[in-house]
Write a protein that holds these residues in place. Structure first.
Motif, PDB file in Angstrom:
ATOM      1  N   ALA A  64     -42.510  47.277  -1.805  1.00  0.00           N
ATOM      2  CA  ALA A  64     -43.515  47.129  -2.858  1.00  0.00           C
ATOM      3  C   ALA A  64     -44.113  45.737  -2.724  1.00  0.00           C
ATOM      4  O   ALA A  64     -43.603  44.902  -1.974  1.00  0.00           O
ATOM      5  CB  ALA A  64     -42.876  47.315  -4.229  1.00  0.00           C
ATOM      6  N   GLN A  65     -45.181  45.498  -3.459  1.00  0.00           N
ATOM      7  CA  GLN A  65     -45.800  44.180  -3.463  1.00  0.00           C
ATOM      8  C   GLN A  65     -46.040  43.728  -4.885  1.00  0.00           C
ATOM      9  O   GLN A  65     -46.189  44.544  -5.794  1.00  0.00           O
ATOM     10  CB  GLN A  65     -47.125  44.199  -2.704  1.00  0.00           C
ATOM     11  CG  GLN A  65     -46.965  44.393  -1.215  1.00  0.00           C
ATOM     12  CD  GLN A  65     -48.292  44.275  -0.483  1.00  0.00           C
ATOM     13  OE1 GLN A  65     -49.352  44.622  -1.012  1.00  0.00           O
ATOM     14  NE2 GLN A  65     -48.248  43.778   0.738  1.00  0.00           N
ATOM     15  N   THR A  76     -40.629  38.455   0.853  1.00  0.00           N
ATOM     16  CA  THR A  76     -41.355  37.600   1.789  1.00  0.00           C
ATOM     17  C   THR A  76     -42.759  37.366   1.264  1.00  0.00           C
ATOM     18  O   THR A  76     -43.333  38.210   0.574  1.00  0.00           O
ATOM     19  CB  THR A  76     -41.444  38.235   3.189  1.00  0.00           C
ATOM     20  OG1 THR A  76     -42.037  39.534   3.079  1.00  0.00           O
ATOM     21  CG2 THR A  76     -40.077  38.366   3.827  1.00  0.00           C
ATOM     22  N   GLY A  77     -43.301  36.209   1.572  1.00  0.00           N
ATOM     23  CA  GLY A  77     -44.653  35.883   1.128  1.00  0.00           C
ATOM     24  C   GLY A  77     -45.052  34.507   1.605  1.00  0.00           C
ATOM     25  O   GLY A  77     -44.426  33.955   2.515  1.00  0.00           O
ATOM     26  N   GLN A 101     -36.523  35.347   1.268  1.00  0.00           N
ATOM     27  CA  GLN A 101     -35.220  35.289   0.619  1.00  0.00           C
ATOM     28  C   GLN A 101     -34.736  36.677   0.245  1.00  0.00           C
ATOM     29  O   GLN A 101     -35.528  37.613   0.122  1.00  0.00           O
ATOM     30  CB  GLN A 101     -35.276  34.406  -0.634  1.00  0.00           C
ATOM     31  CG  GLN A 101     -35.996  35.057  -1.815  1.00  0.00           C
ATOM     32  CD  GLN A 101     -36.061  34.154  -3.035  1.00  0.00           C
ATOM     33  OE1 GLN A 101     -36.832  33.204  -3.025  1.00  0.00           O
ATOM     34  NE2 GLN A 101     -35.270  34.448  -4.040  1.00  0.00           N
ATOM     35  N   ASN A 102     -33.434  36.779   0.075  1.00  0.00           N
ATOM     36  CA  ASN A 102     -32.819  38.020  -0.379  1.00  0.00           C
ATOM     37  C   ASN A 102     -32.409  37.877  -1.832  1.00  0.00           C
ATOM     38  O   ASN A 102     -31.935  36.823  -2.254  1.00  0.00           O
ATOM     39  CB  ASN A 102     -31.583  38.356   0.462  1.00  0.00           C
ATOM     40  CG  ASN A 102     -31.951  38.794   1.856  1.00  0.00           C
ATOM     41  OD1 ASN A 102     -32.986  39.400   2.082  1.00  0.00           O
ATOM     42  ND2 ASN A 102     -31.104  38.477   2.814  1.00  0.00           N
ATOM     43  N   VAL A 103     -32.593  38.959  -2.594  1.00  0.00           N
ATOM     44  CA  VAL A 103     -32.179  39.016  -3.992  1.00  0.00           C
ATOM     45  C   VAL A 103     -31.274  40.236  -4.131  1.00  0.00           C
ATOM     46  O   VAL A 103     -31.658  41.339  -3.756  1.00  0.00           O
ATOM     47  CB  VAL A 103     -33.404  39.135  -4.931  1.00  0.00           C
ATOM     48  CG1 VAL A 103     -32.970  39.234  -6.380  1.00  0.00           C
ATOM     49  CG2 VAL A 103     -34.366  37.977  -4.714  1.00  0.00           C
ATOM     50  N   THR A 119     -45.626  29.991  -4.442  1.00  0.00           N
ATOM     51  CA  THR A 119     -47.014  29.707  -4.114  1.00  0.00           C
ATOM     52  C   THR A 119     -47.851  30.909  -4.558  1.00  0.00           C
ATOM     53  O   THR A 119     -47.380  32.044  -4.507  1.00  0.00           O
ATOM     54  CB  THR A 119     -47.163  29.503  -2.590  1.00  0.00           C
ATOM     55  OG1 THR A 119     -46.358  28.389  -2.211  1.00  0.00           O
ATOM     56  CG2 THR A 119     -48.592  29.246  -2.184  1.00  0.00           C
ATOM     57  N   LEU A 120     -49.090  30.656  -4.977  1.00  0.00           N
ATOM     58  CA  LEU A 120     -49.970  31.758  -5.358  1.00  0.00           C
ATOM     59  C   LEU A 120     -50.173  32.680  -4.162  1.00  0.00           C
ATOM     60  O   LEU A 120     -50.291  32.225  -3.029  1.00  0.00           O
ATOM     61  CB  LEU A 120     -51.324  31.229  -5.826  1.00  0.00           C
ATOM     62  CG  LEU A 120     -51.306  30.233  -6.988  1.00  0.00           C
ATOM     63  CD1 LEU A 120     -52.725  29.814  -7.342  1.00  0.00           C
ATOM     64  CD2 LEU A 120     -50.597  30.800  -8.185  1.00  0.00           C
ATOM     65  N   GLY A 121     -50.206  33.976  -4.427  1.00  0.00           N
ATOM     66  CA  GLY A 121     -50.439  34.931  -3.350  1.00  0.00           C
ATOM     67  C   GLY A 121     -49.680  36.221  -3.547  1.00  0.00           C
ATOM     68  O   GLY A 121     -49.099  36.474  -4.600  1.00  0.00           O
ATOM     69  N   THR A 122     -49.688  37.036  -2.500  1.00  0.00           N
ATOM     70  CA  THR A 122     -49.059  38.352  -2.538  1.00  0.00           C
ATOM     71  C   THR A 122     -47.731  38.305  -1.797  1.00  0.00           C
ATOM     72  O   THR A 122     -47.651  37.752  -0.702  1.00  0.00           O
ATOM     73  CB  THR A 122     -49.985  39.406  -1.909  1.00  0.00           C
ATOM     74  OG1 THR A 122     -51.212  39.425  -2.653  1.00  0.00           O
ATOM     75  CG2 THR A 122     -49.360  40.793  -1.951  1.00  0.00           C
ATOM     76  N   TYR A 123     -46.730  38.913  -2.405  1.00  0.00           N
ATOM     77  CA  TYR A 123     -45.382  38.945  -1.848  1.00  0.00           C
ATOM     78  C   TYR A 123     -44.971  40.395  -1.630  1.00  0.00           C
ATOM     79  O   TYR A 123     -45.345  41.276  -2.392  1.00  0.00           O
ATOM     80  CB  TYR A 123     -44.390  38.261  -2.803  1.00  0.00           C
ATOM     81  CG  TYR A 123     -44.644  36.777  -2.904  1.00  0.00           C
ATOM     82  CD1 TYR A 123     -43.904  35.883  -2.145  1.00  0.00           C
ATOM     83  CD2 TYR A 123     -45.649  36.272  -3.722  1.00  0.00           C
ATOM     84  CE1 TYR A 123     -44.151  34.522  -2.212  1.00  0.00           C
ATOM     85  CE2 TYR A 123     -45.910  34.926  -3.787  1.00  0.00           C
ATOM     86  CZ  TYR A 123     -45.156  34.042  -3.024  1.00  0.00           C
ATOM     87  OH  TYR A 123     -45.411  32.701  -3.080  1.00  0.00           O
ATOM     88  N   THR A 124     -44.195  40.625  -0.573  1.00  0.00           N
ATOM     89  CA  THR A 124     -43.689  41.955  -0.254  1.00  0.00           C
ATOM     90  C   THR A 124     -42.193  41.991  -0.524  1.00  0.00           C
ATOM     91  O   THR A 124     -41.475  41.047  -0.179  1.00  0.00           O
ATOM     92  CB  THR A 124     -43.967  42.309   1.215  1.00  0.00           C
ATOM     93  OG1 THR A 124     -45.380  42.283   1.423  1.00  0.00           O
ATOM     94  CG2 THR A 124     -43.437  43.696   1.564  1.00  0.00           C
TER      95      THR A 124
END
Length: 165
Positions: free
Chosen positions: A109-110, A61-62, A67-69, A90-95
């Motif tokens: 994790a991020q 998520t972000g 989405q699921n992987v 998109t630029l940024g942080t994802y969890t």
């Protein structure tokens, strides 16, 4: 009296260490590298999941993702992993939250997506987006604080005992 104070301080330090340090050791999910440019690839790994239980689902998520992987390979150090290509992110942080094949959580994790030519890619991610070191320093600081508190109590008792005698 002195022995009791020293033992009390030691007990407090050991107790805090027992409570705080396991959090550092529980890095169940990792993302490597922790920083990647748009279009880069990150490796998602759930180290504590047993491949015999089935695939790991990594929920990403972000800013523009939900989405699921599914895991694709057994990780060299144990567990399961998947590669994630960040084109279109998109630029940024994802969890990333991982769920083992048996339904148990493998932590989260991020990772950060940067512009191409932006910040250099990191060496390796951790289950908490790089804060594992901060937790380790915090745990160490807590242990030092407990020891210092014990020392202050010991010195005050010694000074108080000397004034009474």
């Amino acid at each position: 009296m002195k022995a009791q104070a020293v033992l009390g301080s030691a007990a407090v330090g050991v107790g805090l260490g027992t409570l705080l340090l396991p959090a550092v050791a529980l890095a169940d999910t990792t993302v490597s590298p922790a920083t990647t440019p748009v279009g880069g690839t990150v490796v998602l790994t759930a180290t504590t999941c047993n491949p015999k239980d089935g695939d790991v689902i990594f929920h990403v998520t972000g800013p523009n993702r939900d989405q699921n992987v599914r895991s694709t390979t057994a990780a060299a150090g144990g567990g399961l992993s998947a590669e994630l290509f960040t084109a279109g992110f998109t630029l940024g942080t994802y969890t990333v939250a991982a769920t083992c094949g048996n339904g148990s959580s493998a932590g989260s994790a991020q990772f950060t997506v940067t512009p191409i030519g932006g910040a250099p890619a990191g060496g390796g991610g951790s289950s908490d987006g790089g804060t594992t070191a901060a937790v380790a320093f915090t745990a160490g600081g807590a242990l030092l604080g407990a020891g210092a508190t014990g020392l202050v109590v010991l010195l005050r008792r010694r000074r108080h005992a000397g004034a009474v005698a």
